[in-house]
Structure formats: structure tokens, C-alpha cells
Motif scaffolding. Sequence first.
Motif, mmCIF file in Angstrom:
data_model
loop_
_atom_site.group_PDB
_atom_site.id
_atom_site.type_symbol
_atom_site.label_atom_id
_atom_site.label_comp_id
_atom_site.label_asym_id
_atom_site.label_seq_id
_atom_site.Cartn_x
_atom_site.Cartn_y
_atom_site.Cartn_z
ATOM 1 N N LEU A 1 0.830 -1.199 0.000
ATOM 2 C CA LEU A 1 0.000 0.000 0.000
ATOM 3 C C LEU A 1 0.866 1.251 0.000
ATOM 4 N N TRP A 2 2.079 1.102 0.495
ATOM 5 C CA TRP A 2 3.053 2.199 0.588
ATOM 6 C C TRP A 2 4.428 1.564 0.638
ATOM 7 N N SER A 3 5.422 2.222 0.021
ATOM 8 C CA SER A 3 6.759 1.642 0.002
ATOM 9 C C SER A 3 7.803 2.739 -0.142
ATOM 10 N N ALA A 4 8.999 2.480 0.390
ATOM 11 C CA ALA A 4 10.109 3.428 0.273
ATOM 12 C C ALA A 4 11.420 2.656 0.314
ATOM 13 N N ASN A 5 12.457 3.251 -0.257
ATOM 14 C CA ASN A 5 13.780 2.634 -0.223
ATOM 15 C C ASN A 5 14.519 3.029 1.052
ATOM 16 N N LEU A 6 15.313 2.113 1.567
ATOM 17 C CA LEU A 6 16.152 2.365 2.731
ATOM 18 C C LEU A 6 17.458 1.615 2.525
ATOM 19 N N PRO A 7 18.601 2.241 2.796
ATOM 20 C CA PRO A 7 19.864 1.532 2.581
ATOM 21 C C PRO A 7 20.073 0.428 3.612
ATOM 22 N N LEU B 1 26.325 -2.628 -0.326
ATOM 23 C CA LEU B 1 25.109 -3.422 -0.170
ATOM 24 C C LEU B 1 23.977 -2.774 -0.956
ATOM 25 N N PRO B 2 23.051 -3.554 -1.472
ATOM 26 C CA PRO B 2 21.920 -2.970 -2.200
ATOM 27 C C PRO B 2 20.916 -2.355 -1.228
ATOM 28 N N PRO B 3 20.070 -1.452 -1.713
ATOM 29 C CA PRO B 3 18.996 -0.931 -0.852
ATOM 30 C C PRO B 3 17.908 -1.980 -0.683
ATOM 31 N N LEU B 4 17.048 -1.753 0.276
ATOM 32 C CA LEU B 4 15.894 -2.632 0.458
ATOM 33 C C LEU B 4 14.623 -1.807 0.374
ATOM 34 N N HIS B 5 13.506 -2.493 0.270
ATOM 35 C CA HIS B 5 12.207 -1.831 0.273
ATOM 36 C C HIS B 5 11.561 -2.019 1.644
ATOM 37 N N VAL B 6 11.144 -0.920 2.250
ATOM 38 C CA VAL B 6 10.303 -0.965 3.438
ATOM 39 C C VAL B 6 8.882 -0.736 2.957
ATOM 40 N N LEU C 1 6.341 6.080 9.207
ATOM 41 C CA LEU C 1 7.389 5.464 8.394
ATOM 42 C C LEU C 1 8.050 6.479 7.466
ATOM 43 N N ALA C 2 7.249 7.348 6.873
ATOM 44 C CA ALA C 2 7.808 8.339 5.954
ATOM 45 C C ALA C 2 8.797 9.256 6.662
ATOM 46 N N VAL C 3 8.415 9.740 7.846
ATOM 47 C CA VAL C 3 9.304 10.640 8.598
ATOM 48 C C VAL C 3 10.558 9.893 9.058
ATOM 49 N N SER C 4 10.390 8.696 9.598
ATOM 50 C CA SER C 4 11.518 7.945 10.146
ATOM 51 C C SER C 4 12.489 7.515 9.058
ATOM 52 N N ILE C 5 11.967 7.055 7.920
ATOM 53 C CA ILE C 5 12.829 6.586 6.846
ATOM 54 C C ILE C 5 13.579 7.755 6.216
ATOM 55 N N HIS C 6 12.906 8.895 6.072
ATOM 56 C CA HIS C 6 13.581 10.063 5.523
ATOM 57 C C HIS C 6 14.749 10.485 6.425
ATOM 58 N N ALA C 7 14.554 10.390 7.735
ATOM 59 C CA ALA C 7 15.608 10.772 8.676
ATOM 60 C C ALA C 7 16.735 9.759 8.689
ATOM 61 N N ALA C 8 16.420 8.474 8.478
ATOM 62 C CA ALA C 8 17.439 7.433 8.560
ATOM 63 C C ALA C 8 18.212 7.264 7.269
ATOM 64 N N ALA C 9 17.610 7.643 6.136
ATOM 65 C CA ALA C 9 18.244 7.398 4.833
ATOM 66 C C ALA C 9 19.493 8.246 4.636
#
Length: 289
Positions: free
Chosen positions: A156-162, A251-256, A281-289
Motif C-alpha cells: 500500500l506504501w513503500s520506500a527505499n532504505l539503505p 550493499l543494495p537498498p531494500l524496500h520498506v 514510516l515516511a518521517v523515520s525513513i527520511h531521517a534514517a536514509a
Amino acid sequence: MQTLDLAVLRTLIAVVESGSFAAAARRIGRSESAVSLQLKRLEEQIGEAVFVRNGKQMTLTGAGARLVGYARRLLDLNDEALAVSEKSIDGTVTLGVPHDVAETWLPAVICGFRRSHPSATLKVIEGRSAILQSRLADGQIDLAVVLTATRPANALWSANLPMVWIGRSDFHLKKNEPLQLAAFDPPCFFRAAAIASLEGADIGWSIGHASNTLPDLWSAVSLGLGVAVRTPAAVPPGLTVLDGRRGLPDLPPLHVSLCGPPVEFKKPAVDCLRVILEECLAVSIHAAA
């Protein structure tokens, strides 16, 4: 016209009430670096410093104190607005999450959901992504956060994270010796990615420590029994992200991804949780990426 982010304002209040970035990070379920980044962007947005820092001591500036007052009022109004629909939002929602999410971003999600919808019940099940997808398909859970190599069809929603190598600060890859890995038993997405990257770089490896829980994994890495591959979302104290200068391969990125049934099949409580999850998730992943 700019709009203040309520999630950032909640972080500001958490820092003020807890007294430090580290304590606030534990309270809202995010990393200390994510908290610092959020407040830095808040300062850039308002054009004023919020805190005066003197070593470990932090004091609100005049602008910061005024902003905290507005933040409390805005958050109170937000909670009151959400409470309008409380009576119609009830029932039980079952959420599946991997261990990494349970120990980093989940507390903020639980807090937000329970505050907004006190009549609903949230059940959380921890597990590996492949197992969560299976339980989602069987209807045992309503929503699942999963970590995968590609975006799932039911996302339903997805983002890349290293993905990153994590180990002790004194780690160095030794020539002519296999790299010791600390990893979960298979099937494990991170373990498979680590092995594929090492073999692609012609670097020998062995399992220095096999674990079934994240705390045990971090303990093994802290003791020098191996390095781990995880996300940079929450690196434990005493450990560090090992960059390319340590001799480790990329390492390749992953999908959250947030996965679940189509919109027309969701219960109201499930849809409310989905909205909160996507925001956190959007806020946390943006901060962690």
C-alpha cells in the motif's frame, strides 16, 4: 505558505519534557540522529534557533519557548479533532512487524493510534517478513510492515532504505581471514544480502554468531563475534556504521513496505492505522536514509 509538521512538533515536546535528544528518541521510538535532524529542519523552517546547547545541557531560546507554547496548542487541537470520530472507530487491528521495526519505529505508531482511537485495540505480532506476508495472505493479520528486495505486489506504501554493515568502531577487515558474520538463521533477508555481497566481492565469510533475536544479535556484535547487516535506522550505542574504508563491499537498498488488503476490504480501524503508519514510516525513513 509553509506548514509546520505535527510529527516534528511532537518530537520538540518530547525533547523538552525528557531533557535530551537521547531520552526523546527512546520515548518516541526513533533514533537520536533522526530527532536531531528533525529539530535542525524545524529551526531552518522558522529561521530561529530553538535550543542553546552547552555541552549536554540544552536551554530553550526565547523563540523556542514561544514555539513550544504554540506546539502544545496545535497538538491539543489535532487530538481534539481526531476525537470527533472516536465513537465510530473501534474493533481490533492486528499488525505484523519485523524485529527492526518493533524496536525502532513501532512505539510512536502505537502511541499515536491509541491516543487517536482509544476505543480500538491494536495487537502486534513480531516476525520475519516472509512469515508476515504468509500470515497476511491467510487473513491472520490486517497489515504488515515488511523488508524485501523488491516492492511487494500487495504494498500500500513503500520506500527505499539503505542496508549497512554495523560493527565495533575498531573493526578492520583482515586479509586472508574470513569475515565473521552475526546474523539470524535462514531464511533472513539481511543474511542473504550480506553473503551475496561478500561472495560478489570474492571475500570469504563464516557465521561467527547465529541469533534469533535482535538484542542477542547486537550483543554478539558488541562482543566482537561478528559484524551485522541491518538498516541505519537505529544503530545501538557502542556500535557504528562501517563504511567502505573498512574494506567491506557495497550493499543494495531494500524496500520498506506497508502491505495489506485492497482499500475496499479494509475496516475503518485498519485504515486509520494505515494512515498513522504511513506518516511515521515516511518521517523515520527520511531521517534514517
